[in-house]
Design a protein around this motif. Structure first.
Motif, PDB file in Angstrom:
ATOM      1  N   SER A  97       0.788  -1.235   0.000  1.00  0.00           N
ATOM      2  CA  SER A  97       0.000   0.000   0.000  1.00  0.00           C
ATOM      3  C   SER A  97       0.825   1.292   0.000  1.00  0.00           C
ATOM      4  CB  SER A  97      -0.894   0.021   1.251  1.00  0.00           C
ATOM      5  OG  SER A  97      -0.085   0.122   2.413  1.00  0.00           O
ATOM      6  N   TRP A  98       2.159   1.205   0.243  1.00  0.00           N
ATOM      7  CA  TRP A  98       2.931   2.421   0.540  1.00  0.00           C
ATOM      8  C   TRP A  98       2.838   3.484  -0.555  1.00  0.00           C
ATOM      9  CZ3 TRP A  98       4.344   5.302   4.221  1.00  0.00           C
ATOM     10  CH2 TRP A  98       5.403   6.189   4.121  1.00  0.00           C
ATOM     11  N   GLU A  99       3.253   3.144  -1.741  1.00  0.00           N
ATOM     12  CA  GLU A  99       3.289   4.194  -2.768  1.00  0.00           C
ATOM     13  C   GLU A  99       1.892   4.548  -3.287  1.00  0.00           C
ATOM     14  OE1 GLU A  99       6.395   4.220  -5.707  1.00  0.00           O
ATOM     15  OE2 GLU A  99       7.880   3.474  -4.296  1.00  0.00           O
ATOM     16  N   LEU A 149       1.820  -7.155   7.025  1.00  0.00           N
ATOM     17  CA  LEU A 149       1.865  -5.916   7.803  1.00  0.00           C
ATOM     18  C   LEU A 149       3.273  -5.358   7.901  1.00  0.00           C
ATOM     19  CD1 LEU A 149      -0.205  -4.302   9.488  1.00  0.00           C
ATOM     20  CD2 LEU A 149       0.632  -5.537  11.503  1.00  0.00           C
ATOM     21  N   TRP A 150       3.353  -4.023   7.879  1.00  0.00           N
ATOM     22  CA  TRP A 150       4.617  -3.293   8.076  1.00  0.00           C
ATOM     23  C   TRP A 150       4.794  -2.970   9.555  1.00  0.00           C
ATOM     24  CZ3 TRP A 150       5.751   1.351  10.364  1.00  0.00           C
ATOM     25  CH2 TRP A 150       6.971   1.974  10.036  1.00  0.00           C
ATOM     26  N   VAL A 151       6.016  -3.141  10.050  1.00  0.00           N
ATOM     27  CA  VAL A 151       6.348  -2.677  11.409  1.00  0.00           C
ATOM     28  C   VAL A 151       7.778  -2.130  11.402  1.00  0.00           C
ATOM     29  CG1 VAL A 151       4.826  -4.191  12.755  1.00  0.00           C
ATOM     30  CG2 VAL A 151       7.051  -5.041  12.027  1.00  0.00           C
ATOM     31  N   VAL A 199       5.443 -10.222   7.287  1.00  0.00           N
ATOM     32  CA  VAL A 199       5.826  -9.002   8.008  1.00  0.00           C
ATOM     33  C   VAL A 199       6.952  -8.305   7.261  1.00  0.00           C
ATOM     34  CG1 VAL A 199       7.041  -8.181  10.071  1.00  0.00           C
ATOM     35  CG2 VAL A 199       5.093  -9.697  10.319  1.00  0.00           C
ATOM     36  N   LYS A 200       6.778  -7.002   7.055  1.00  0.00           N
ATOM     37  CA  LYS A 200       7.875  -6.194   6.517  1.00  0.00           C
ATOM     38  C   LYS A 200       8.491  -5.483   7.719  1.00  0.00           C
ATOM     39  CE  LYS A 200       8.633  -2.351   3.254  1.00  0.00           C
ATOM     40  NZ  LYS A 200       7.933  -1.455   2.333  1.00  0.00           N
ATOM     41  N   TRP A 201       9.718  -5.854   8.060  1.00  0.00           N
ATOM     42  CA  TRP A 201      10.409  -5.308   9.246  1.00  0.00           C
ATOM     43  C   TRP A 201      11.325  -4.202   8.763  1.00  0.00           C
ATOM     44  CZ3 TRP A 201      11.367  -8.116  14.286  1.00  0.00           C
ATOM     45  CH2 TRP A 201      12.288  -7.458  15.090  1.00  0.00           C
ATOM     46  N   MET A 209      13.485  -0.373   9.142  1.00  0.00           N
ATOM     47  CA  MET A 209      14.457   0.253  10.052  1.00  0.00           C
ATOM     48  C   MET A 209      14.956   1.484   9.321  1.00  0.00           C
ATOM     49  SD  MET A 209      17.604   0.850  11.147  1.00  0.00           S
ATOM     50  CE  MET A 209      18.657   0.749  12.531  1.00  0.00           C
ATOM     51  N   ASN A 210      14.521   2.663   9.774  1.00  0.00           N
ATOM     52  CA  ASN A 210      14.690   3.829   8.905  1.00  0.00           C
ATOM     53  C   ASN A 210      15.635   4.922   9.360  1.00  0.00           C
ATOM     54  OD1 ASN A 210      13.026   3.370   6.536  1.00  0.00           O
ATOM     55  ND2 ASN A 210      11.340   3.224   7.976  1.00  0.00           N
ATOM     56  N   ARG A 211      16.592   4.595  10.167  1.00  0.00           N
ATOM     57  CA  ARG A 211      17.586   5.638  10.453  1.00  0.00           C
ATOM     58  C   ARG A 211      18.882   5.001  10.942  1.00  0.00           C
ATOM     59  NH1 ARG A 211      17.519   9.170  15.744  1.00  0.00           N
ATOM     60  NH2 ARG A 211      19.701   9.054  15.138  1.00  0.00           N
ATOM     61  N   SER A 251      15.476  -1.649  -2.528  1.00  0.00           N
ATOM     62  CA  SER A 251      15.733  -0.208  -2.562  1.00  0.00           C
ATOM     63  C   SER A 251      14.406   0.528  -2.530  1.00  0.00           C
ATOM     64  CB  SER A 251      16.464   0.150  -3.857  1.00  0.00           C
ATOM     65  OG  SER A 251      16.641   1.546  -3.941  1.00  0.00           O
ATOM     66  N   ASP A 252      14.413   1.719  -1.938  1.00  0.00           N
ATOM     67  CA  ASP A 252      13.222   2.566  -2.030  1.00  0.00           C
ATOM     68  C   ASP A 252      13.138   3.206  -3.411  1.00  0.00           C
ATOM     69  OD1 ASP A 252      12.212   2.054   0.402  1.00  0.00           O
ATOM     70  OD2 ASP A 252      12.787   3.951   1.330  1.00  0.00           O
ATOM     71  N   ASN A 253      14.179   3.079  -4.173  1.00  0.00           N
ATOM     72  CA  ASN A 253      14.151   3.574  -5.542  1.00  0.00           C
ATOM     73  C   ASN A 253      13.398   2.539  -6.380  1.00  0.00           C
ATOM     74  OD1 ASN A 253      14.619   4.400  -8.150  1.00  0.00           O
ATOM     75  ND2 ASN A 253      16.705   5.096  -7.711  1.00  0.00           N
ATOM     76  N   TYR A 291       3.470  -5.504  -6.639  1.00  0.00           N
ATOM     77  CA  TYR A 291       3.038  -4.203  -7.156  1.00  0.00           C
ATOM     78  C   TYR A 291       3.039  -3.197  -6.016  1.00  0.00           C
ATOM     79  CZ  TYR A 291       1.754  -6.818 -11.272  1.00  0.00           C
ATOM     80  OH  TYR A 291       1.815  -7.617 -12.387  1.00  0.00           O
ATOM     81  N   GLU A 292       3.532  -2.030  -6.301  1.00  0.00           N
ATOM     82  CA  GLU A 292       3.663  -0.974  -5.299  1.00  0.00           C
ATOM     83  C   GLU A 292       3.023   0.281  -5.883  1.00  0.00           C
ATOM     84  OE1 GLU A 292       6.247  -1.655  -2.672  1.00  0.00           O
ATOM     85  OE2 GLU A 292       6.231   0.311  -1.727  1.00  0.00           O
ATOM     86  N   LEU A 293       1.782   0.163  -6.282  1.00  0.00           N
ATOM     87  CA  LEU A 293       1.083   1.299  -6.892  1.00  0.00           C
ATOM     88  C   LEU A 293      -0.413   1.049  -6.788  1.00  0.00           C
ATOM     89  CD1 LEU A 293       1.501   0.944 -10.776  1.00  0.00           C
ATOM     90  CD2 LEU A 293       1.275  -0.897  -9.190  1.00  0.00           C
TER      91      LEU A 293
HETATM   92  C1  DGJ Z   1      10.870   2.822   4.138  1.00  0.00           C
HETATM   93  C2  DGJ Z   1      10.586   1.627   3.287  1.00  0.00           C
HETATM   94  O1  DGJ Z   1      11.676   1.284   2.536  1.00  0.00           O
HETATM   95  C3  DGJ Z   1       9.359   1.922   2.436  1.00  0.00           C
HETATM   96  O2  DGJ Z   1       9.126   0.863   1.554  1.00  0.00           O
HETATM   97  C4  DGJ Z   1       8.182   2.137   3.341  1.00  0.00           C
HETATM   98  O3  DGJ Z   1       7.899   0.963   4.040  1.00  0.00           O
HETATM   99  C5  DGJ Z   1       8.492   3.271   4.302  1.00  0.00           C
HETATM  100  N1  DGJ Z   1       9.741   3.086   4.984  1.00  0.00           N
HETATM  101  C6  DGJ Z   1       7.380   3.425   5.307  1.00  0.00           C
HETATM  102  O4  DGJ Z   1       7.669   4.345   6.251  1.00  0.00           O
END
Ligand code: DGJ
Length: 724
Positions: free
Chosen positions: A329-331, A405-407, A470-472, A474-476, A542-544, A598-600
């Motif tokens: 669902s993200w994008e 689910l994303w966490v 589960v999508k685990w 870690m964003n920093r 990648s987020d790209n 799919y991410e759209l």
């Molecule tokens: C970064 C991830 O790489 C994205 O796919 C998405 O899950 C966002 N975080 C959500 O905050």
């Protein structure tokens, strides 16, 4: 196979050999690593003749360690190169003098306490355990070597035991050291940053030290914990090509250190900067596992690593299964959605043939942006999901599609119930305002009570909604790394303890939910390493999500990691990353070899695009097993030629080959693109799905295949060869 003859140790895999011996003084002298040798004339021939004693080098019992190839080195004895082990003893000095104590061959592959490590299902691996004693008697160092015959990989790890009566401070215990007799190599690392991961960077070795590594707290997208040492002129099929990997997800260090006498030392392990570990009497410290391989040409090296990761690192129910097609669902919505929006997307996904709907960020607390609610996993945002997570999941499953689910369990927002209740659970230096990455703080995963709390919440959430994926995230990166619970002289343990904490939680998760499909993610490929692959069979690459950029990123990734580990989705256009417009069909082709999805917003596609989806899914179902389980070949690199890209996978029985061709830049050419294929059986006849032409494997490989001519940018084709 492992052989011991007098003072010699020989480790052999199908195509490689690794040899060392114990010198008269009890040092471990490295003798050889490379392609398998005929040693029928005696192993002594590998021992180098010393002609020059380094002028003012320090001599020790008749040898000069400065110019000896060693299996392990430590400071203070005259070896002036970077060391593998540095320990500050009870007297405050760092001189350690490890000498051979004994060796044995184990009929198994031991696990490493608390760490991911390669395993051997078939029970055929053998392990050489060599122990060395520090001369003053207070320390034992064990070196472990396991041979993985079929994929030509040797793993190494090290364990330090404090046999003394006082604590010592471990300043570094790296995982492996390989001393080469020459410096003729390029040090190729895979560097990058967010949204441009896995760019190969080549640096020429010579006297002096090349250092790579990570300091983000994760294995990082700045430098993958993998290094290739390749002799000059190496290409896909020629040249000596060593691959060094580390099964570790935290800060790492790799260096190639050339001495003044033409030798090169490669070291790999936990990043020593900022690291220290107090080892109490009777305690052990384990270095993470390193894996090395040697191939002739980059393709062989990649093939070895792919086999190793697929067979000996990735575990669990999903290990050999092609992963479900998912819709994320993200994008489509980012943080703004209603239950209705989600169900609309899930329904459309199901109707088109997807198998899993993944609810990404934004479902908990009051998560309307990235400033709040991380940590509040127990609180579903009822404004968005009035029936709760369980209610939504039930409706999604009723459509006939799985629920994922994303966490982001390692993080906390300051604006959260969790932080308000436990401000000391975040990493921070007392009295200092911490740096914030993505407006969030990092939880102190070295603390058991923090991990227990987060895990209990996760378990409740996952059970309440019967989550199958589960999508685990870690964003920093980690900054302000200090724990309220560790003593002052133990703060240097924190980075590593954090990583061990992450491993512990993922292990618990898999133990409690054995069929769960876990996908790790770290803003994309910020923690893409074999350590994480031990827990999750796939990682969001990648987020790209722009298809053209993805060609380069995925090529770099696939040089090291199997296609079955790369999350790859068809995303919206113009690309949310860079605004590029790429045809839907081509976006499908670029994602097809990975773990497809799919991410759209599928409800916004044109009729023409919608009509392509069944074909894309059919291709994934038919050829996913070939991409994920077969042998992978790079035929052409868009990153190198600036025009077109081609990869190919051949099934293990060599009956089916799939060629994924993308022509990125249309140019006026004098002739069509001709690609010599690879990996086919020379004698077998194969029919091309594109032209119907039948040729022998030799014909396709040596004569090459003419690629179809297409006009316009970013076009492509999937061509299948089936044995007839
Ligand atoms: C970064 C991830 O790489 C994205 O796919 C998405 O899950 C966002 N975080 C959500 O905050």
């Amino acid at each position: 196979m492992i052989r011991i003859m007098k003072e010699f140790f020989l480790l052999e895999t199908r195509g490689t050999a690794y040899c060392f011996r114990v010198t008269e003084q009890g040092f471990l002298q490295h003798l050889y690593y490379g392609r398998r040798l005929d040693l029928s004339g005696g192993w002594e021939a590998l021992v180098p003749q010393v002609r020059h004693f380094p002028g003012n080098g320090a001599g020790l019992e008749g040898v000069c360690l400065e110019d000896m190839a060693l299996e392990v080195s430590s400071p203070g004895l005259g070896d002036l190169r970077e060391s593998m082990v540095t320990v500050r003893g009870p007297d405050g000095d760092t001189l350690t003098d490890f000498r051979f104590e004994g060796a044995e061959v184990l009929e198994e592959k031991p696990e490493l306490e608390g760490l991911p490590s390669a395993y051997d299902e078939a029970g055929v691996c053998r392990t050489l355990r060599v122990s060395l004693l520090e001369k003053r008697g207070g320390l034992r160092l064990e070196l472990l070597y396991t041979t993985f015959d079929r994929c030509d990989v040797i793993t190494r790890s090290a364990r330090l035991v404090n046999l003394g009566e006082k604590p010592v401070e471990v300043l570094r215990l790296l995982s492996s050291q390989v001393d080469f007799p020459e410096q003729k190599y390029l040090f190729t690392s895979f560097n990058g940053a967010w949204a441009r991961e896995f760019e190969a960077v080549r640096t020429e070795c010579g006297p002096g030290t090349i250092v790579g590594g990570s300091r983000t707290g994760c294995s990082s997208n700045r430098a993958n914990p993998f290094v290739m040492l390749e002799s000059r002129g190496t290409d896909e099929v020629h040249g000596e090509c060593y691959g060094f990997h580390l099964l570790y997800s935290g800060d790492h260090f790799e260096c190639a250190c050339g001495n003044a006498y033409g030798k090169l030392r490669f070291l790999h392990g936990i990043q020593p900067e900022g690291f220290s570990w107090r080892l109490e009497p009777g305690e052990s410290f384990y270095a993470p596992e390193a894996a090395m391989t040697c191939g002739w040409g980059a393709a062989e090296m990649s093939g070895n690593l792919h086999g190793f990761i697929r067979e000996h690192v990735v575990r669990g129910w999903w290990k050999r299964r092609v992963r479900p097609v998912l819709v994320n669902s993200w994008e489509s919505f980012y943080f703004r959605f209603t239950q209705k929006d989600l169900l609309r997307l899930a329904r459309q996904g199901k109707e088109l043939g997807a198998e899993l709907f993944v609810l990404d960020d934004g479902w908990f607390g009051r998560r309307d942006n990235d400033r709040r609610s991380l940590g509040d996993w127990d609180i579903t945002d009822r404004r968005k999901l009035p029936e709760g997570l369980g209610g939504l999941a039930k409706r999604v499953r009723a459509l006939g599609i799985g629920f994922g689910l994303w966490v982001e369990p390692e993080m906390v927002s300051e604006d959260s119930e969790l932080y308000r209740a436990h401000p000391d659970w975040a990493l921070r230096v007392p009295g200092r305002s911490p740096a914030r990455g993505r407006n969030q703080l990092v939880l102190d995963f070295s603390r058991q009570e923090v991990r227990d709390h987060i895990y209990a919440a996760l378990k409740r959430v996952l059970s309440s909604a019967d989550v199958s994926y589960v999508k685990w995230d870690m964003n920093r990166s980690l900054t302000d790394v200090a724990s309220f619970c560790l003593e002052a002289d133990r703060q240097g343990e924190l980075f590593h303890r954090y990583v061990l904490g992450v491993y512990e939680l993922q292990e618990r998760l898999l133990a409690d939910f054995p069929g769960l499909l876990l996908e790790n993610c770290c803003s994309g490929g910020g923690r893409f390493d074999p350590g994480m692959l031990y827990y999750s069979p796939q990682i969001w690459t990648s987020d790209n999500t722009d298809a053209v950029d993805r060609l380069r990123i995925q090529e770099g990734t696939a040089l090291i990691y199997p296609l079955s580990s790369m999350g790859a989705h068809v995303a919206a256009c113009p690309s949310h990353t860079n605004g590029r417009v790429t045809p839907f069909a081509t976006r499908g082709l670029v994602s097809l070899p990975g773990c497809f999805g799919y991410e759209l917003d599928l409800t916004k596609l044109t009729e023409e695009e919608l009509a392509m989806i069944p074909g894309q899914l059919e291709n994934y179902r038919k050829y996913g097993p070939v991409f994920h389980g077969g042998d992978y070949y790079r035929l052409a690199s868009y990153g190198e030629n600036g025009e077109y890209d081609a990869l190919m996978s051949v099934s293990k029985d060599k009956r089916t080959a799939v060629l994924d061709y993308v022509h990125v830049m249309s140019r006026q050419r004098r002739r069509s693109v001709l690609l010599p294929l690879r990996g086919l059986d020379e004698e077998t006849l194969y029919r091309s799905s594109e032209t119907g032409e039948v040729r022998s494997g030799a014909g396709w490989m040596y004569g090459g295949m003419v690629m179809p001519c297409m006009t316009g940018d970013s076009t492509g084709k999937l061509i299948v060869l089936e044995a007839v």
